[in-house]
Scaffold this motif. Structure first.
Motif, mmCIF file in Angstrom:
data_model
loop_
_atom_site.group_PDB
_atom_site.id
_atom_site.type_symbol
_atom_site.label_atom_id
_atom_site.label_comp_id
_atom_site.label_asym_id
_atom_site.label_seq_id
_atom_site.Cartn_x
_atom_site.Cartn_y
_atom_site.Cartn_z
ATOM 1 N N ARG A 161 0.843 -1.207 0.000
ATOM 2 C CA ARG A 161 0.000 0.000 0.000
ATOM 3 C C ARG A 161 0.872 1.249 0.000
ATOM 4 N N ILE A 162 1.905 1.252 0.853
ATOM 5 C CA ILE A 162 2.810 2.396 0.946
ATOM 6 C C ILE A 162 3.545 2.601 -0.375
ATOM 7 N N VAL A 163 4.025 1.521 -0.965
ATOM 8 C CA VAL A 163 4.751 1.603 -2.234
ATOM 9 C C VAL A 163 3.856 2.179 -3.335
ATOM 10 N N THR A 164 2.598 1.742 -3.382
ATOM 11 C CA THR A 164 1.665 2.249 -4.392
ATOM 12 C C THR A 164 1.501 3.761 -4.281
ATOM 13 N N ILE A 165 1.346 4.263 -3.055
ATOM 14 C CA ILE A 165 1.185 5.703 -2.837
ATOM 15 C C ILE A 165 2.459 6.448 -3.229
ATOM 16 N N LEU A 166 3.602 5.963 -2.768
ATOM 17 C CA LEU A 166 4.863 6.656 -3.046
ATOM 18 C C LEU A 166 5.237 6.592 -4.521
ATOM 19 N N ASP A 167 4.878 5.509 -5.196
ATOM 20 C CA ASP A 167 5.140 5.420 -6.639
ATOM 21 C C ASP A 167 4.379 6.509 -7.396
ATOM 22 N N ARG A 168 3.142 6.778 -6.953
ATOM 23 C CA ARG A 168 2.358 7.834 -7.618
ATOM 24 C C ARG A 168 3.039 9.191 -7.456
ATOM 25 N N PHE A 169 3.488 9.488 -6.225
ATOM 26 C CA PHE A 169 4.200 10.741 -5.979
ATOM 27 C C PHE A 169 5.493 10.781 -6.783
ATOM 28 N N TYR A 170 6.226 9.680 -6.780
ATOM 29 C CA TYR A 170 7.508 9.609 -7.473
ATOM 30 C C TYR A 170 7.318 9.894 -8.964
ATOM 31 N N ASN A 171 6.322 9.253 -9.567
ATOM 32 C CA ASN A 171 6.068 9.448 -11.005
ATOM 33 C C ASN A 171 5.660 10.877 -11.302
ATOM 34 N N LEU A 172 4.869 11.463 -10.399
ATOM 35 C CA LEU A 172 4.433 12.842 -10.576
ATOM 36 C C LEU A 172 5.621 13.796 -10.508
#
Length: 206
Positions: A161-172
C-alpha cells in the motif's frame, strides 16, 4: 552432511520469517537490521571490453548511469541496489534485469520484505548513508553499513500500500514534461514529506 546443513539453515530462515510475521501481526510493524530480512550481495566485475553501447542488460558499477550493456544479467527485475564506490551510497532500483558490477551491492529480499519498499526505506536514510561514506580518492561505503541499518517493516500488504502511494508521488515528481521548475521542486518536497510520514510508524496499543 552439506544437505543436512542446508536443510537446517532453511528451517532457521523459515522460523525467523514466521516470528517476524507474528511480531508484525501483534505490533503492526517490527524494526530490524536489514541483514535479517535481506542478503546483501556484491556484484561481479566486468571490463569495458566486454560491454556494448546498447543491449539487453544495463551494467551498474560506480554510478546510476550504466557503464554499458552486457549480454547477461546477474540481478533479477524488481531489485534494489546501492553504489559502493565512486557515487558511493546512491540508492537505485531496477524494474528490469541488470548486471551488478563489483562496485555495486544488491539486496536479495526475503518474502517479508518487498524490494521496492526497501528502496524507499533506504532513500529515507540518505543523509545517514552519506555520512557513512569514506572520503578518499575514490569514495567508498562498506556493506556493513547496510547490514546493520535498522528499518521499520510492516506486514507485506501494508508495504505494498505504501509503495503504491509513493510510486504515484515519485512518477508525478519525475514527470518533467509537466509543470514549471518551481512547481516540480514543490512536488519533490511534498513527495519527501509523505515518504517520511508513511515510513514512520506508531507502536500499536495492545
Amino acid at each position: 552432511q552439506t544437505d543436512r546443513q542446508t536443510d537446517r539453515q532453511t528451517d532457521r530462515q523459515t522460523d525467523r520469517q514466521n516470528i517476524i510475521r507474528l511480531l508484525q501481526y501483534v505490533y503492526g510493524y517490527v524494526v530490524l537490521p536489514i541483514e535479517m530480512v535481506a542478503e546483501i550481495k556484491r556484484g561481479v566485475r566486468v571490463v569495458r571490453g566486454q560491454l556494448s553501447p546498447e543491449g539487453a542488460y544495463p551494467v551498474y558499477q560506480n554510478s546510476m548511469t550504466p557503464l554499458g550493456y552486457f549480454e547477461e544479467s546477474n540481478c533479477q527485475a524488481d531489485t534494489t541496489f546501492v553504489i559502493a564506490a565512486g557515487a558511493a551510497g546512491e540508492v537505485g532500483y531496477s524494474k528490469t534485469e541488470f548486471w551488478a558490477s563489483d562496485d555495486c551491492y544488491y539486496f536479495d529480499c526475503t518474502e517479508t520484505l518487498q524490494s521496492r519498499y526497501l528502496y524507499y526505506a533506504l532513500c529515507c536514510q540518505e543523509k545517514y548513508i552519506a555520512s557513512q561514506v569514506r572520503k578518499a580518492s575514490v569514495p567508498r561505503i562498506s556493506r556493513t553499513v547496510f547490514e546493520k541499518m535498522e528499518i521499520a517493516i510492516p506486514p507485506r500488504e501494508e508495504q505494498e500500500r505504501i509503495v503504491t502511494i509513493l510510486d504515484r508521488f515519485y512518477n508525478l515528481c519525475n514527470d518533467l514534461s509537466s509543470g514549471l521548475p518551481a512547481e516540480i521542486e514543490a512536488r519533490k518536497k511534498q513527495y519527501e514529506y509523505y515518504r517520511d510520514k508513511l515510513l514512520t510508524f506508531k507502536e500499536k496499543v495492545i
